[in-house]
Design a protein around this motif. Structure first.
Motif, PDB file in Angstrom:
ATOM      1  N   PHE A 283      37.630  41.418  39.184  1.00  0.00           N
ATOM      2  CA  PHE A 283      38.141  40.823  40.420  1.00  0.00           C
ATOM      3  C   PHE A 283      37.427  39.508  40.748  1.00  0.00           C
ATOM      4  O   PHE A 283      37.065  39.243  41.894  1.00  0.00           O
ATOM      5  CB  PHE A 283      38.022  41.808  41.593  1.00  0.00           C
ATOM      6  N   ARG A 284      37.251  38.684  39.712  1.00  0.00           N
ATOM      7  CA  ARG A 284      36.599  37.393  39.922  1.00  0.00           C
ATOM      8  C   ARG A 284      37.442  36.553  40.877  1.00  0.00           C
ATOM      9  O   ARG A 284      38.661  36.472  40.729  1.00  0.00           O
ATOM     10  CB  ARG A 284      36.425  36.663  38.593  1.00  0.00           C
ATOM     11  N   ASP A 285      36.809  35.938  41.860  1.00  0.00           N
ATOM     12  CA  ASP A 285      37.504  35.268  42.957  1.00  0.00           C
ATOM     13  C   ASP A 285      38.330  36.309  43.716  1.00  0.00           C
ATOM     14  O   ASP A 285      39.573  36.343  43.612  1.00  0.00           O
ATOM     15  CB  ASP A 285      38.395  34.136  42.454  1.00  0.00           C
ATOM     16  N   PRO A 286      37.682  37.192  44.479  1.00  0.00           N
ATOM     17  CA  PRO A 286      38.379  38.311  45.134  1.00  0.00           C
ATOM     18  C   PRO A 286      39.591  37.895  45.956  1.00  0.00           C
ATOM     19  O   PRO A 286      40.609  38.585  45.965  1.00  0.00           O
ATOM     20  CB  PRO A 286      37.285  38.926  46.021  1.00  0.00           C
ATOM     21  N   GLU A 287      39.487  36.756  46.656  1.00  0.00           N
ATOM     22  CA  GLU A 287      40.625  36.333  47.485  1.00  0.00           C
ATOM     23  C   GLU A 287      41.829  35.971  46.634  1.00  0.00           C
ATOM     24  O   GLU A 287      42.968  36.170  47.049  1.00  0.00           O
ATOM     25  CB  GLU A 287      40.202  35.148  48.358  1.00  0.00           C
ATOM     26  N   ALA A 288      41.585  35.447  45.431  1.00  0.00           N
ATOM     27  CA  ALA A 288      42.692  35.145  44.520  1.00  0.00           C
ATOM     28  C   ALA A 288      43.374  36.438  44.083  1.00  0.00           C
ATOM     29  O   ALA A 288      44.616  36.505  44.000  1.00  0.00           O
ATOM     30  CB  ALA A 288      42.182  34.371  43.309  1.00  0.00           C
ATOM     31  N   PHE A 289      42.589  37.466  43.804  1.00  0.00           N
ATOM     32  CA  PHE A 289      43.179  38.747  43.419  1.00  0.00           C
ATOM     33  C   PHE A 289      43.901  39.408  44.585  1.00  0.00           C
ATOM     34  O   PHE A 289      44.917  40.092  44.399  1.00  0.00           O
ATOM     35  CB  PHE A 289      42.108  39.677  42.838  1.00  0.00           C
ATOM     36  N   GLU A 290      43.391  39.230  45.794  1.00  0.00           N
ATOM     37  CA  GLU A 290      44.102  39.735  46.965  1.00  0.00           C
ATOM     38  C   GLU A 290      45.461  39.051  47.099  1.00  0.00           C
ATOM     39  O   GLU A 290      46.476  39.702  47.416  1.00  0.00           O
ATOM     40  CB  GLU A 290      43.266  39.510  48.220  1.00  0.00           C
ATOM     41  N   SER A 370      31.214  43.923  42.348  1.00  0.00           N
ATOM     42  CA  SER A 370      32.575  43.404  42.484  1.00  0.00           C
ATOM     43  C   SER A 370      33.657  44.487  42.492  1.00  0.00           C
ATOM     44  O   SER A 370      34.823  44.175  42.703  1.00  0.00           O
ATOM     45  CB  SER A 370      32.872  42.411  41.345  1.00  0.00           C
ATOM     46  N   VAL A 371      33.275  45.734  42.258  1.00  0.00           N
ATOM     47  CA  VAL A 371      34.230  46.843  42.276  1.00  0.00           C
ATOM     48  C   VAL A 371      33.834  47.786  43.413  1.00  0.00           C
ATOM     49  O   VAL A 371      32.686  48.228  43.492  1.00  0.00           O
ATOM     50  CB  VAL A 371      34.251  47.604  40.932  1.00  0.00           C
TER      51      VAL A 371
END
Length: 496
Positions: A283-290, A370-371
């Motif tokens: 989930f690198r760059d969490p906001e991008a994955f959101e 990150s998880v």
């Protein structure tokens, strides 16, 4: 000519240690010159309730000033800084910033936390050293250091009092030098003098009229020994990655490196690995994955008929974290929708070692950074200082050896996630790959790029879904241009 003119200019060495690390630290500093031009930051696992005597003890092993860090302290060359108890440390514009420690799923990771900021701030001037200790702290942070062009060293596990941390670092396949701690100072001092790092007494890189020919020779040797052609890479990328390999061997001229490469067969493989190295995590760059979940995956699951497969391709998958992250999102959304669509996720790369890592599906315990705890419990099994992906998650992914430029693509896809790969390639190759992605996607299917990438080379082929998060939808009315770049005849080999 020295490049250490000011606090902001010096290379920074982040040293991580835990149990048994004090003896290793004393041995390291005892053998290290006091005028390397670098600053040294020592990150230990300390008892949060007891005062630390590390700075006082280490001051007996070096003539450099050794101090315990206070918040906002400036970093200066030829100084040693020691983390205080019960604190996390970050580097911000060469200031040392302390914060409250963060406990993630029962695990403290002060070494990873510091190395992440070190890599971001110092790029190729960052050095990570992992010494004796238990657990796996540092194994994720060193990925960032290596991915940004820095040096990674680890104490040889055999003489280490506790081999957990060095072994976890080595198992990433990213450590540049594994050796007894007594051998580290000489290698580090020589490395810091190379033009690549720009340490004390470093000269400007030597340029010769034959450099262009030498570069061609390097690429030809790589092509012969690895079977892969890197001529599509940007010259700047090639220059930096080759300069890094040269610095590891204390070589300053590229024509000398050509000679070294020819004489040492194993070096071609190591250079190959350096050219491929990318920074990746769950989930690198969490906001991008959101945004991907919200704008692409949730709507996709909503309209998909039960039992109709969902097809995803992750080219340049490295060690698999991104592919597993997308698979987790798909499984979660399908469960929420009470649907049973088969997930057909293809993760491809030319790096066999990265693919092997992904197929095994075992990652250091530090992934808790990150998880989420809920996802750890749902999708992973705890092992000794590591987590292994669950069978249900592993079975969604086919790992395949594939050259993105030379092999045919997967097709009829709902999503392609190709993040932070295009930026390393020449603009003309980027243009052709975007055409390839357009061809491989279904109508209205989506492309997910890295934060520094756009579809500018083929803007007419894609419509923005989220410009901020680099999500694009295939333009249905646009015709795919002729795929005129080399596409091999062999098919990707699914081996997962």
């Amino acid at each position: 000519m020295s490049k250490t003119n000011g606090p902001s200019a010096c290379p920074i060495v982040g040293i991580g240690s835990s149990a048994g690390g004090l003896d290793a630290l004393k041995a390291f500093f005892s053998g290290l010159p006091a005028d390397t031009g670098a600053a040294f930051i020592v990150i230990q696992h300390l008892d949060p309730t007891h005062e630390s005597l590390t700075a006082e003890i280490l001051s007996r092993s070096t003539s450099m000033p050794v101090v315990q860090i206070t918040d906002g302290m400036k970093v200066e060359a030829n100084h040693v800084y020691v983390i205080p108890p019960n604190a996390y440390l970050a580097l911000q514009r060469h200031l040392l910033v302390l914060s409250e420690p963060v406990l993630m799923h029962g695990v403290r990771m002060p070494i990873d936390s510091f190395l992440w900021s070190l890599a971001e701030q110092c790029k190729e001037r960052a050095i990570a050293i992992i010494l004796s200790g238990t657990g796996s702290d540092g194994a994720l942070g060193l990925r960032e250091v290596k991915g940004n062009g820095g040096l990674v060293m680890a104490q040889a596990p055999e003489p280490a009092q506790y081999d957990g941390m060095p072994q976890s670092a080595i198992s990433t396949g990213l450590v540049d030098r594994v050796c007894p701690v007594e051998d580290m100072p000489d290698h580090l001092a020589g490395y810091l003098k190379t033009p690549y790092v720009g340490g004390a007494d470093s000269d400007e890189p030597e340029k010769t009229p034959d450099d262009k020919g030498s570069m061609a020779s390097v690429l030809a040797i790589l092509r012969t020994r690895t079977g892969h052609d890197f001529r599509a890479y940007k010259p700047g990328t090639l220059d930096r990655r080759i300069a890094r390999r040269m610095s590891l061997h204390h070589i300053s001229r590229m024509d000398d490196y050509v000679v070294f490469l020819r004489k040492n067969e194993g070096e071609a493989k190591l250079l190959f690995q350096d050219l491929l190295i990318g920074v990746t995590s769950f989930f690198r760059d969490p906001e991008a994955f959101e945004a991907l979940d919200r704008e692409v995956i949730t709507p996709l699951v909503e309209v998909r008929q039960t039992d109709e497969p969902i097809r995803v391709w992750v080219p340049g998958c490295a060690s698999g974290e991104e592919a597993y992250s997308i698979a987790i999102l798909l499984i979660e959304r399908l469960e929420t929708a009470h649907k049973h669509c088969p997930i057909q996720l293809f993760a491809s790369d030319i790096d066999e070692s990265g693919l092997a890592f992904g197929r095994t599906g075992t990652y250091p315990e530090n992934i808790v950074a990150s998880v989420s705890p809920e996802r750890i419990k749902r999708f992973f099994t705890k092992e000794d200082h590591s987590f292994r992906v669950s069978k249900i998650l592993r079975e969604t992914i086919t790992f395949a050896t594939q050259d993105l430029i030379g092999d045919p693509p997967f097709s009829n896809l709902d999503l392609i996630s190709c993040r932070n790969l295009l930026i390393y390639l020449e603009p003309e190759v980027q243009r052709k790959l975007l055409a390839l992605f357009h061809f491989a996607l279904k109508k209205q299917a989506c492309l997910f790029l890295g934060h520094s990438e756009t579809t500018g080379q083929q803007q007419e082929l894609f419509e923005p879904v989220s410009k901020k998060w680099r999500i694009y939808r295939r333009a249905s009315q646009a015709r795919t241009p002729a795929l005129d770049f080399p596409i091999g005849t062999r098919k990707p080999r699914p081996t997962g």
